[in-house]
Scaffold this motif. Structure first.
Motif, PDB file in Angstrom:
ATOM      1  N   GLN A 117     -10.059 -11.533  -1.617  1.00 34.60           N
ATOM      2  CA  GLN A 117      -8.612 -11.618  -2.626  1.00 34.60           C
ATOM      3  C   GLN A 117      -7.912 -10.238  -3.376  1.00 34.60           C
ATOM      4  OE1 GLN A 117      -8.445 -15.366  -4.168  1.00 34.60           O
ATOM      5  NE2 GLN A 117     -10.681 -15.605  -1.891  1.00 34.60           N
ATOM      6  N   GLY A 118      -7.047 -10.613  -4.150  1.00 34.36           N
ATOM      7  CA  GLY A 118      -6.420  -9.120  -4.299  1.00 34.36           C
ATOM      8  C   GLY A 118      -4.551  -9.293  -4.545  1.00 34.36           C
ATOM      9  N   ASP A 119      -4.416  -8.312  -4.747  1.00 36.45           N
ATOM     10  CA  ASP A 119      -2.963  -8.229  -5.054  1.00 36.45           C
ATOM     11  C   ASP A 119      -2.876  -7.713  -3.251  1.00 36.45           C
ATOM     12  OD1 ASP A 119      -2.559  -8.216  -7.282  1.00 36.45           O
ATOM     13  OD2 ASP A 119      -2.822  -6.293  -7.940  1.00 36.45           O
ATOM     14  N   CYS A 120      -1.523  -8.034  -2.619  1.00 33.75           N
ATOM     15  CA  CYS A 120      -0.620  -7.985  -1.007  1.00 33.75           C
ATOM     16  C   CYS A 120      -0.856  -6.805  -1.172  1.00 33.75           C
ATOM     17  CB  CYS A 120       0.719  -8.099  -1.438  1.00 33.75           C
ATOM     18  SG  CYS A 120       1.859  -7.526   0.101  1.00 33.75           S
ATOM     19  N   PRO A 121      -1.625  -6.209  -0.358  1.00 35.72           N
ATOM     20  CA  PRO A 121      -1.995  -5.056   0.163  1.00 35.72           C
ATOM     21  C   PRO A 121      -1.124  -4.227   0.951  1.00 35.72           C
ATOM     22  CG  PRO A 121      -2.684  -6.589   2.471  1.00 35.72           C
ATOM     23  CD  PRO A 121      -2.265  -7.296   0.438  1.00 35.72           C
ATOM     24  N   PRO A 122      -1.571  -2.663   0.997  1.00 33.50           N
ATOM     25  CA  PRO A 122      -0.754  -1.464   1.081  1.00 33.50           C
ATOM     26  C   PRO A 122      -0.360  -1.433   2.781  1.00 33.50           C
ATOM     27  CG  PRO A 122      -2.203  -0.739   0.087  1.00 33.50           C
ATOM     28  CD  PRO A 122      -2.124  -1.870   0.217  1.00 33.50           C
ATOM     29  N   PRO A 123       0.533  -0.960   3.662  1.00 34.94           N
ATOM     30  CA  PRO A 123       0.742  -0.732   4.805  1.00 34.94           C
ATOM     31  C   PRO A 123      -0.496   0.431   5.389  1.00 34.94           C
ATOM     32  CG  PRO A 123       2.387  -0.028   3.705  1.00 34.94           C
ATOM     33  CD  PRO A 123       1.340  -0.374   2.798  1.00 34.94           C
ATOM     34  N   TRP A 124      -1.091  -0.374   6.473  1.00 34.37           N
ATOM     35  CA  TRP A 124      -2.696   0.283   6.379  1.00 34.37           C
ATOM     36  C   TRP A 124      -2.483   2.224   6.923  1.00 34.37           C
ATOM     37  CZ3 TRP A 124      -4.319  -2.509  11.276  1.00 34.37           C
ATOM     38  CH2 TRP A 124      -4.676  -3.753  11.061  1.00 34.37           C
ATOM     39  N   PRO A 125      -3.507   1.978   6.882  1.00 33.09           N
ATOM     40  CA  PRO A 125      -3.569   3.805   7.177  1.00 33.09           C
ATOM     41  C   PRO A 125      -3.098   3.889   9.456  1.00 33.09           C
ATOM     42  CG  PRO A 125      -6.107   3.685   6.589  1.00 33.09           C
ATOM     43  CD  PRO A 125      -4.874   2.572   6.129  1.00 33.09           C
ATOM     44  N   GLY A 126      -2.589   4.906   9.456  1.00 33.22           N
ATOM     45  CA  GLY A 126      -2.998   5.372  10.880  1.00 33.22           C
ATOM     46  C   GLY A 126      -3.018   6.398  11.422  1.00 33.22           C
ATOM     47  N   ARG A 127      -2.817   6.468  12.627  1.00 33.96           N
ATOM     48  CA  ARG A 127      -3.392   7.811  13.284  1.00 33.96           C
ATOM     49  C   ARG A 127      -2.992   7.802  14.635  1.00 33.96           C
ATOM     50  NH1 ARG A 127      -8.457   7.715  15.858  1.00 33.96           N
ATOM     51  NH2 ARG A 127      -9.849   5.927  15.422  1.00 33.96           N
ATOM     52  N   PRO A 128      -2.073   9.058  14.824  1.00 32.06           N
ATOM     53  CA  PRO A 128      -2.159   9.118  17.395  1.00 32.06           C
ATOM     54  C   PRO A 128      -3.500   9.262  17.471  1.00 32.06           C
ATOM     55  CG  PRO A 128      -1.614  11.398  15.667  1.00 32.06           C
ATOM     56  CD  PRO A 128      -2.200  10.410  14.715  1.00 32.06           C
TER      57      PRO A 128
END
Length: 320
Positions: free
Chosen positions: A14-25
């Motif tokens: 449950q919860g609000d709209c999540p932010p973009p995922w953290p990423g890595r090269p």
């Protein structure tokens, strides 16, 4: 093939709209593959990998991965030439599948729950059919499996461009003449049946993704060459030979969920049921009033179908 079940909504995160995922090269064989992560929030979570569609990126899976984070430890890759991944040496389906396989071998997370949308669905079918040891379950959302009537796809209007010399340069010039906000609206309108389901945060992210594309000189070439490779795979699917995607689909042994939207404007709506009929252990969920990217448009419904698949296959694995 059987009808897909739906798990209980209250069991999802449950919860609000999540932010973009953290990423890595991640450097693989001299090329950067960009990987986004949605770490698990619950104990005993199993590894998952998400593969996006033509012109998309791993960001397309943010909502679904967030809803499933209690059950799945999610990663999403940007395919070569898309998102933040470097351009590839080839843009064929076998080349994309090889990149997914190479990443799975590199990550060494064991067999994963593999998800694919559109182009990513066709890629995932190839991965699951040829490397069953890497796939625990398979979820296909509007998979771009072969169909021969271009009138059943908005992308059919681009097919003549594939035969034009210097088409990539023309396409790049045309794309950069459209404001990112307008281009994002066009892309979402083509993929989504009901735009009211896409919240403001996701719209802003779509605009920013378009801005990133405009700074990547390789993007137009990657898009058109991928479309050319996809069309080529469609033709080969109806010719003799082991490379047919439909023949490979018959080799899939992983329990499979196939999701289709009845308002899909990019893939013939008859494809999803056909995929479910061909893959031996499959479940089909057809969604009224939904377009090409059900994981964006109705993520909770898709997540409920996934949890039902996870529950079913989990019971089978632990049966004495």
């Amino acid at each position: 093939m059987k009808r897909a079940a739906l798990g209980a909504d209250e069991l999802l995160c449950q919860g609000d709209c999540p932010p973009p995922w953290p990423g890595r090269p991640v450097l693989l064989d001299g090329l950067v593959t960009y990987v986004r992560e949605t770490p698990a929030t619950g104990p005993g979570a199993e590894p998952a990998l998400y593969v996006h569609g033509l012109g998309g990126s791993g960001q397309n899976w943010t909502d679904l991965a967030g809803l499933l984070a209690d059950r799945l430890d999610g990663q999403a890759i940007d395919l070569p030439g898309f998102g933040f991944s470097e351009p590839g040496r080839s843009y064929t389906l076998p080349a994309f599948a090889d990149r997914v396989i190479r990443y799975l071998e590199y990550a060494d997370r064991g067999p994963v729950h593999l998800f694919g949308n559109s182009l990513g669905g066709a890629v995932s079918v190839r991965v699951a059919g040829l490397r069953p040891d890497l796939v625990r379950t398979l979820t296909l959302i509007s998979p771009a499996m072969p169909f021969l009537d271009p009138r059943r796809s908005l992308q059919g209007r681009m097919l003549p461009l594939l035969a034009v010399p210097l088409a990539e340069r023309l396409a790049y010039r045309r794309l950069t003449q459209i404001e990112p906000e307008e281009m994002a609206l066009q892309v979402l309108s083509a993929c989504v049946a009901d735009m009211s389901r896409i919240n403001d945060q996701r719209r802003r992210e779509a605009v920013e993704e378009i801005r990133v594309r405009y700074t990547a000189d390789h993007y137009a070439a990657a898009y058109l060459r991928t479309l050319r490779g996809l069309v080529s795979s469609f033709v080969r699917a109806y010719l003799p030979g082991a490379g047919s995607l439909w023949r490979i689909a018959r080799l899939v042994t992983a329990p499979t969920l196939v999701v289709g939207g009845r308002h899909d404007r990019l893939v013939d709506i008859r494809v999803a049921p056909q995929v479910a009929r061909v893959i031996p252990d499959s479940r089909l969920l057809m969604l009224d009033g939904v377009g090409h990217v059900a994981q964006l448009e109705v993520p909770r419904t898709v997540a409920r179908a996934v949890t039902a698949l996870l529950d079913e296959t989990g019971r089978l694995r632990h049966r004495p």
